[in-house]
Design an enzyme around this catalytic site. Structure first.
Site: not given
Ligand code: NAP
Length: 477
Positions: A150, A226-227, A246-247, A280, A375
């Site tokens: 994002n 990420g999530s 950071e989720l 997020c 979320e």
């Molecule tokens: P995500 O699906 O958790 O993916 C985040 C990263 O993790 C991607 O690079 C993903 O790769 C990787 N990943 C997926 N499965 C993995 C595994 N088993 N082992 C290691 N890495 C893995 O999250 P997203 O959909 O990209 O982002 C949305 C989430 O991020 C939301 O919940 C949002 O609130 C959160 N977020 C938090 C912040 C903060 O600062 N708190 C900021 C921005 C976003 P792939 O793309 O290849 O699946």
């Protein structure tokens, strides 16, 4: 032609490749390499060797970061266009993200020049008389940076920048949908003087590339954004590593009748809907005092109705596509379920002709509905009324998340009571919960994470404290 990536100190297009497609219209944007777990291990080995054999002095690290900030600013238009294409982020918002990444690098350079250890007053203990003690902050080792789709540039800068400032080499795994912005950042860092061995960008599936980073014993820190589902599973599988998470969040915004509720409605126009709500800290749960609820909803509907939905590359666009079809279907099904459960659609609630979710305001959804309890990460806000302020605080706190929350009020006592009682990493007063500056401590509680980001805090996570004690003898004569 397959784009080359910097992996293990050299440019390579790997052994196989895949297409990256636009989330908006499915057009092919780029052909990028598919890497393997062995590529990750090679990148980590090269990174570790570079740190051991060719450490960078503080002034070199700071100068690299400063030069990279200048180069990034010079390339703003090209990088913003790539970012808009890969993430379907409206071009105006993509430009803001590039500007923010510039300032993130500048803050990292400033921190690199100033972060320091501590002097310990050893003679505060009787045994410490005739001893001097101080703490050095040394680079912790190779950083594994796993980043989301994002904010595919600025959130990568929030990990690579502090790592360089701290003296660490980094291996970044960008999100599969958004591998181009991270590559652009790597290019400016190399041009600014960063040795290639200090940074690898390895795109590929999280379950392969991310997992290989997590499993590699020579990666000392995993910095993950990420999530919660992925983040906490990483935490559980790497008990001996430092793991910063950071989720997500389902950000609450409380609006008192004595607050600037019209200003709040104007601010939510982008705070709830920029990048189609895929932030997020996107404003999601709006709790409004009953006496102004109808007027507030009318003002919000007017604001949301004026949002321009469309092609991310169109200058007028403010809301575009969600990142993929499955998230589009999920968000629409959550809206439908809330309506089935009794919520009213004040505006939106349906799809555009191109199949994207229209900006949606729901009123009186049940707190147990997905649109409140989880979320949304989509262009949806929910308005609910309250009569007693304590009930609004309790409802805001009744969540598995804890990143940022906000209140609009003109009463200082109410504001300070909220600051003390909203159980979140950040509380914003007369500002939306979506507000962030890149040098502030930023992070959450519960399912929102376990750390703080922002250059000073991230550098702390990426350094080790080493105590040095000197026994001071008598002078020679
Ligand atoms: P995500 O699906 O958790 O993916 C985040 C990263 O993790 C991607 O690079 C993903 O790769 C990787 N990943 C997926 N499965 C993995 C595994 N088993 N082992 C290691 N890495 C893995 O999250 P997203 O959909 O990209 O982002 C949305 C989430 O991020 C939301 O919940 C949002 O609130 C959160 N977020 C938090 C912040 C903060 O600062 N708190 C900021 C921005 C976003 P792939 O793309 O290849 O699946």
């Amino acid at each position: 032609m397959t784009i080359e990536y910097p992996v293990a100190g050299r440019w390579t297009s790997g052994e196989s490749s895949r297409e990256v497609r636009s989330p908006f219209d499915d057009a092919v944007i780029a052909q990028i390499p598919s890497f393997s777990a062995a590529d990750v291990d090679a990148a980590v080995e090269v990174a570790q060797t570079a740190m051991r054999q060719a450490p960078l002095a503080t002034h070199e690290r700071a100068a690299i970061l400063d030069r990279a900030a200048v180069l990034l600013a010079e390339r703003l238009e090209d990088i913003a266009a790539d970012l808009a294409r890969e993430a379907a982020k409206p071009i105006k918002q993509a430009r803001v993200e590039v500007q923010r990444a510039v300032s993130t690098l500048q803050f990292c350079a400033a921190e690199a020049r100033t972060f320091a250890g501590d002097l310990i007053p050893m003679d505060a203990a009787a045994a410490g008389v005739d001893h001097l003690g101080f703490v050095l902050r040394v680079p912790i080792g190779v950083v594994g940076a796993i980043t989301p789709f994002n904010f595919p540039l600025n959130l990568v800068a929030h990990k690579i920048g502090p790592a360089i400032a701290a003296g660490c080499a980094v291996v970044n795994k960008p999100a599969s949908q958004t591998p181009l912005s991270a590559l652009a950042l790597a290019k400016v860092l190399f041009e600014a003087g960063l040795p290639m061995e200090y940074l690898s960008v390895v795109p590929g599936p999280g379950s392969v590339i991310g997992d290989a980073l997590v499993r590699n014993d020579d990666v000392e820190v995993i910095s993950f954004t990420g999530s919660p589902e992925v983040g906490w599973s990483i935490r559980a599988s790497a008990p001996r590593k430092r793991v910063g998470l950071e989720l997500g969040n389902n950000s609450p915004l409380i609006i008192r009748a004595d607050g600037d509720w019209r200003g709040a409605a104007t601010a939510v126009r982008l705070a709830g809907f920029a990048h189609a709500g895929q932030s997020c800290i996107s404003t999601q749960r709006i709790l409004v005092e009953e006496s102004i609820k109808d007027d507030f909803v009318a003002a919000l509907v007017e604001q949301v109705g004026s949002l321009v939905v469309g092609d991310p590359l169109d200058e007028a666009t403010e809301v575009s596509a969600l990142i993929d079809r499955s998230n589009t279907d999920r968000v629409k099904s959550w809206i439908d379920a809330a309506v089935d459960g009794g919520a009213t659609v004040a505006i939106g609630g349906e799809m555009t002709a191109e199949g994207h979710v229209r900006p949606t305001v729901l009123v009186d959804a049940d707190p147990a509905d997905d649109v409140c309890a989880n979320e949304v990460f989509g262009p949806v806000v929910v308005v609910r009324g309250f009569t007693r302020f304590q009930d609004a605080l309790a409802e805001a706190n009744d969540t598995r998340y804890g990143l940022q929350a906000a209140i609009f009020t003109s009463d200082i006592n109410t504001a300070l009571h909220a600051a003390r009682n909203l159980d979140f990493g950040g509380v914003l007063i007369n500002e939306v919960p979506t507000w962030r500056a890149d040098h502030m401590p930023y992070g959450g509680l519960r399912d929102s994470g376990n750390t703080r980001e922002g250059p000073a805090w991230a550098i702390h996570e990426m350094t080790e404290e080493r105590l040095v004690v000197i026994k001071v003898g008598p002078p020679q004569d």
